[in-house]
Design a protein around this motif. Sequence first.
Motif, mmCIF file in Angstrom:
data_model
loop_
_atom_site.group_PDB
_atom_site.id
_atom_site.type_symbol
_atom_site.label_atom_id
_atom_site.label_comp_id
_atom_site.label_asym_id
_atom_site.label_seq_id
_atom_site.Cartn_x
_atom_site.Cartn_y
_atom_site.Cartn_z
ATOM 1 N N ALA A 8 0.816 -1.203 0.000
ATOM 2 C CA ALA A 8 0.000 0.000 0.000
ATOM 3 C C ALA A 8 0.853 1.258 0.000
ATOM 4 N N ASP A 9 2.100 1.166 0.440
ATOM 5 C CA ASP A 9 2.975 2.330 0.490
ATOM 6 C C ASP A 9 3.504 2.617 -0.911
ATOM 7 N N PRO A 10 3.128 3.754 -1.498
ATOM 8 C CA PRO A 10 3.570 4.058 -2.860
ATOM 9 C C PRO A 10 5.066 4.349 -2.959
ATOM 10 N N ASN A 11 5.723 4.520 -1.819
ATOM 11 C CA ASN A 11 7.166 4.800 -1.810
ATOM 12 C C ASN A 11 7.998 3.542 -1.612
ATOM 13 N N PHE A 12 7.411 2.356 -1.813
ATOM 14 C CA PHE A 12 8.122 1.117 -1.536
ATOM 15 C C PHE A 12 7.795 0.049 -2.565
ATOM 16 N N THR A 13 8.835 -0.655 -3.013
ATOM 17 C CA THR A 13 8.656 -1.887 -3.776
ATOM 18 C C THR A 13 9.771 -2.847 -3.367
ATOM 19 N N ALA A 14 9.465 -4.124 -3.408
ATOM 20 C CA ALA A 14 10.456 -5.184 -3.199
ATOM 21 C C ALA A 14 10.142 -6.253 -4.233
ATOM 22 N N THR A 15 10.996 -6.349 -5.237
ATOM 23 C CA THR A 15 10.762 -7.254 -6.352
ATOM 24 C C THR A 15 11.856 -8.301 -6.376
ATOM 25 N N GLY A 16 11.459 -9.554 -6.315
ATOM 26 C CA GLY A 16 12.422 -10.641 -6.287
ATOM 27 C C GLY A 16 12.390 -11.464 -7.560
ATOM 28 N N VAL A 17 13.575 -11.869 -7.988
ATOM 29 C CA VAL A 17 13.718 -12.749 -9.141
ATOM 30 C C VAL A 17 14.584 -13.923 -8.699
ATOM 31 N N VAL A 18 14.099 -15.136 -8.930
ATOM 32 C CA VAL A 18 14.834 -16.331 -8.541
ATOM 33 C C VAL A 18 15.536 -16.893 -9.774
ATOM 34 N N THR A 19 16.854 -17.078 -9.635
ATOM 35 C CA THR A 19 17.663 -17.695 -10.672
ATOM 36 C C THR A 19 18.432 -18.831 -10.011
ATOM 37 N N GLY A 20 18.138 -20.049 -10.421
ATOM 38 C CA GLY A 20 18.765 -21.191 -9.764
ATOM 39 C C GLY A 20 18.328 -21.252 -8.316
ATOM 40 N N ASN A 21 19.306 -21.226 -7.410
ATOM 41 C CA ASN A 21 18.968 -21.269 -5.981
ATOM 42 C C ASN A 21 19.166 -19.910 -5.306
ATOM 43 N N ARG A 22 19.319 -18.826 -6.096
ATOM 44 C CA ARG A 22 19.524 -17.483 -5.536
ATOM 45 C C ARG A 22 18.343 -16.587 -5.865
ATOM 46 N N VAL A 23 17.846 -15.894 -4.843
ATOM 47 C CA VAL A 23 16.833 -14.869 -5.047
ATOM 48 C C VAL A 23 17.530 -13.514 -5.001
ATOM 49 N N THR A 24 17.228 -12.684 -5.983
ATOM 50 C CA THR A 24 17.752 -11.320 -6.018
ATOM 51 C C THR A 24 16.564 -10.385 -5.839
ATOM 52 N N VAL A 25 16.625 -9.588 -4.779
ATOM 53 C CA VAL A 25 15.521 -8.689 -4.441
ATOM 54 C C VAL A 25 15.981 -7.252 -4.601
ATOM 55 N N THR A 26 15.259 -6.515 -5.428
ATOM 56 C CA THR A 26 15.519 -5.094 -5.616
ATOM 57 C C THR A 26 14.469 -4.329 -4.815
ATOM 58 N N VAL A 27 14.951 -3.490 -3.902
ATOM 59 C CA VAL A 27 14.066 -2.741 -3.007
ATOM 60 C C VAL A 27 14.215 -1.255 -3.311
ATOM 61 N N THR A 28 13.083 -0.557 -3.381
ATOM 62 C CA THR A 28 13.105 0.881 -3.599
ATOM 63 C C THR A 28 12.243 1.566 -2.548
ATOM 64 N N GLY A 29 12.590 2.806 -2.258
ATOM 65 C CA GLY A 29 11.785 3.612 -1.352
ATOM 66 C C GLY A 29 12.160 3.475 0.099
ATOM 67 N N GLU A 30 11.144 3.466 0.943
ATOM 68 C CA GLU A 30 11.327 3.489 2.384
ATOM 69 C C GLU A 30 11.048 2.113 2.987
ATOM 70 N N VAL A 31 12.034 1.595 3.745
ATOM 71 C CA VAL A 31 11.844 0.328 4.444
ATOM 72 C C VAL A 31 11.696 0.655 5.928
ATOM 73 N N ASP A 32 10.483 0.452 6.433
ATOM 74 C CA ASP A 32 10.181 0.783 7.817
ATOM 75 C C ASP A 32 9.261 -0.289 8.395
ATOM 76 N N MET A 33 8.661 0.006 9.534
ATOM 77 C CA MET A 33 7.849 -1.012 10.197
ATOM 78 C C MET A 33 6.659 -1.464 9.347
#
Length: 106
Positions: A8-33
């Motif tokens: 719901a927070d428009p200032n936040f995204t966390a997008t994960g892509v799994v390749t093999g056994n590794r997840v790569t997560v790109t996070v943007t914006g504010e990470v808070d409670m």
Amino acid sequence: MFVDQEGADPNFTATGVVTGNRVTVTVTGEVDMSTADAMLRAATVDGAAAATLDLREVSFFDSAAIHALLQLADRYGEALLVHPSGQVRRVLEISGLSTQPWLSAD
């Protein structure tokens, strides 16, 4: 596999892509409670034995975010790699976590 934890927070995204056994997560914006759990969920997908957390576009990082990051460090150990933004690096320095082996020098 693609995992999107946009909330719901428009200032936040966390997008994960799994390749093999590794997840790569790109996070943007504010990470808070209100968003730290979504970051954690994006990085803890079934079958992933390693994780890369790209926090270079994070503008705010609080104690809830640190807690989620430490949970990821417990889960992945040496298989965790974190690329911090300047803001995230500063918060980790203040909290005494800037020398952790999972923290990238870039």
